[in-house]
Design a protein around this motif. Sequence first.
Motif, PDB file in Angstrom:
ATOM      1  N   LEU A   4      -7.922  -5.319 -16.827  1.00  0.00           N
ATOM      2  CA  LEU A   4      -7.413  -4.263 -15.959  1.00  0.00           C
ATOM      3  C   LEU A   4      -6.168  -4.789 -15.255  1.00  0.00           C
ATOM      4  O   LEU A   4      -6.229  -5.836 -14.598  1.00  0.00           O
ATOM      5  CB  LEU A   4      -8.455  -3.866 -14.914  1.00  0.00           C
ATOM      6  CG  LEU A   4      -9.424  -2.735 -15.287  1.00  0.00           C
ATOM      7  CD1 LEU A   4     -10.228  -3.074 -16.521  1.00  0.00           C
ATOM      8  CD2 LEU A   4     -10.343  -2.411 -14.120  1.00  0.00           C
ATOM      9  N   VAL A   5      -5.076  -4.069 -15.393  1.00  0.00           N
ATOM     10  CA  VAL A   5      -3.813  -4.499 -14.805  1.00  0.00           C
ATOM     11  C   VAL A   5      -3.374  -3.470 -13.778  1.00  0.00           C
ATOM     12  O   VAL A   5      -3.183  -2.299 -14.100  1.00  0.00           O
ATOM     13  CB  VAL A   5      -2.730  -4.679 -15.879  1.00  0.00           C
ATOM     14  CG1 VAL A   5      -1.409  -5.061 -15.227  1.00  0.00           C
ATOM     15  CG2 VAL A   5      -3.165  -5.744 -16.874  1.00  0.00           C
ATOM     16  N   GLU A   6      -3.190  -3.946 -12.554  1.00  0.00           N
ATOM     17  CA  GLU A   6      -2.771  -3.084 -11.456  1.00  0.00           C
ATOM     18  C   GLU A   6      -1.270  -3.192 -11.232  1.00  0.00           C
ATOM     19  O   GLU A   6      -0.657  -4.242 -11.498  1.00  0.00           O
ATOM     20  CB  GLU A   6      -3.489  -3.489 -10.167  1.00  0.00           C
ATOM     21  CG  GLU A   6      -4.998  -3.409 -10.242  1.00  0.00           C
ATOM     22  CD  GLU A   6      -5.634  -3.789  -8.923  1.00  0.00           C
ATOM     23  OE1 GLU A   6      -6.774  -4.275  -8.928  1.00  0.00           O
ATOM     24  OE2 GLU A   6      -4.997  -3.587  -7.876  1.00  0.00           O
ATOM     25  N   SER A   7      -0.699  -2.128 -10.685  1.00  0.00           N
ATOM     26  CA  SER A   7       0.709  -2.143 -10.302  1.00  0.00           C
ATOM     27  C   SER A   7       0.922  -1.129  -9.179  1.00  0.00           C
ATOM     28  O   SER A   7       0.067  -0.267  -8.946  1.00  0.00           O
ATOM     29  CB  SER A   7       1.602  -1.803 -11.491  1.00  0.00           C
ATOM     30  OG  SER A   7       1.305  -0.512 -11.985  1.00  0.00           O
ATOM     31  N   GLY A   8       2.044  -1.278  -8.489  1.00  0.00           N
ATOM     32  CA  GLY A   8       2.431  -0.279  -7.496  1.00  0.00           C
ATOM     33  C   GLY A   8       2.325  -0.704  -6.051  1.00  0.00           C
ATOM     34  O   GLY A   8       2.736   0.042  -5.160  1.00  0.00           O
ATOM     35  N   GLY A   9       1.781  -1.878  -5.782  1.00  0.00           N
ATOM     36  CA  GLY A   9       1.698  -2.324  -4.398  1.00  0.00           C
ATOM     37  C   GLY A   9       3.067  -2.715  -3.862  1.00  0.00           C
ATOM     38  O   GLY A   9       4.057  -2.733  -4.583  1.00  0.00           O
ATOM     39  N   GLY A  10       3.114  -3.021  -2.566  1.00  0.00           N
ATOM     40  CA  GLY A  10       4.366  -3.449  -1.966  1.00  0.00           C
ATOM     41  C   GLY A  10       4.370  -3.277  -0.471  1.00  0.00           C
ATOM     42  O   GLY A  10       3.319  -3.099   0.159  1.00  0.00           O
ATOM     43  N   LEU A  11       5.579  -3.350   0.095  1.00  0.00           N
ATOM     44  CA  LEU A  11       5.784  -3.226   1.532  1.00  0.00           C
ATOM     45  C   LEU A  11       6.382  -1.856   1.830  1.00  0.00           C
ATOM     46  O   LEU A  11       7.365  -1.455   1.187  1.00  0.00           O
ATOM     47  CB  LEU A  11       6.711  -4.339   2.017  1.00  0.00           C
ATOM     48  CG  LEU A  11       7.183  -4.271   3.471  1.00  0.00           C
ATOM     49  CD1 LEU A  11       6.003  -4.427   4.418  1.00  0.00           C
ATOM     50  CD2 LEU A  11       8.236  -5.338   3.727  1.00  0.00           C
ATOM     51  N   VAL A  12       5.805  -1.163   2.804  1.00  0.00           N
ATOM     52  CA  VAL A  12       6.282   0.168   3.163  1.00  0.00           C
ATOM     53  C   VAL A  12       6.139   0.346   4.668  1.00  0.00           C
ATOM     54  O   VAL A  12       5.272  -0.271   5.295  1.00  0.00           O
ATOM     55  CB  VAL A  12       5.496   1.248   2.392  1.00  0.00           C
ATOM     56  CG1 VAL A  12       4.030   1.248   2.787  1.00  0.00           C
ATOM     57  CG2 VAL A  12       6.120   2.615   2.553  1.00  0.00           C
ATOM     58  N   GLN A  13       6.990   1.172   5.241  1.00  0.00           N
ATOM     59  CA  GLN A  13       6.889   1.468   6.669  1.00  0.00           C
ATOM     60  C   GLN A  13       5.782   2.489   6.921  1.00  0.00           C
ATOM     61  O   GLN A  13       5.443   3.285   6.035  1.00  0.00           O
ATOM     62  CB  GLN A  13       8.214   2.006   7.191  1.00  0.00           C
ATOM     63  CG  GLN A  13       9.316   0.962   7.292  1.00  0.00           C
ATOM     64  CD  GLN A  13      10.549   1.482   7.985  1.00  0.00           C
ATOM     65  OE1 GLN A  13      10.833   2.669   7.947  1.00  0.00           O
ATOM     66  NE2 GLN A  13      11.285   0.597   8.643  1.00  0.00           N
ATOM     67  N   ALA A  14       5.261   2.465   8.114  1.00  0.00           N
ATOM     68  CA  ALA A  14       4.243   3.434   8.497  1.00  0.00           C
ATOM     69  C   ALA A  14       4.770   4.853   8.261  1.00  0.00           C
ATOM     70  O   ALA A  14       5.930   5.149   8.562  1.00  0.00           O
ATOM     71  CB  ALA A  14       3.867   3.243   9.960  1.00  0.00           C
TER      72      ALA A  14
END
Length: 121
Positions: A4-14
């Motif tokens: 299972l390969v995940e993608s799409g995470g990261g840093l984002v503002q509230a």
Amino acid sequence: QVQLVESGGGLVQAGGSLRLSCAASGTISTIDAMGWYRQAPGKQRELVAFITKGGSTNYADSVQGRFTISRDNAKKTVFLQMNSLKPEDTAVYYCLQKLAVVGSYPLNNYWGQGTQVTVSS
């Protein structure tokens, strides 16, 4: 072998949005339920959202109305659309797929490697 390969995470503002994906590969015969969990530092892993093979969904109270789980069975992929993100959503997010491999039964749980989501205030 199943991966299972995940993608799409990261840093984002509230207040921002992110979309997570989790694709399964391997000799898979059937996929049942799919879900997303998260684990913040110093806390236990908790269920975020869950979707059955038939498409019924369930959400943690903390994300109800902000997150949407969906699935593409043909692509063996589960998604998590996260809107109106809050700093308390910061965690490592893990996908789970309950599936069976070709020539084997019963269904077993398989986990993704985890993807970091960080929401700044």
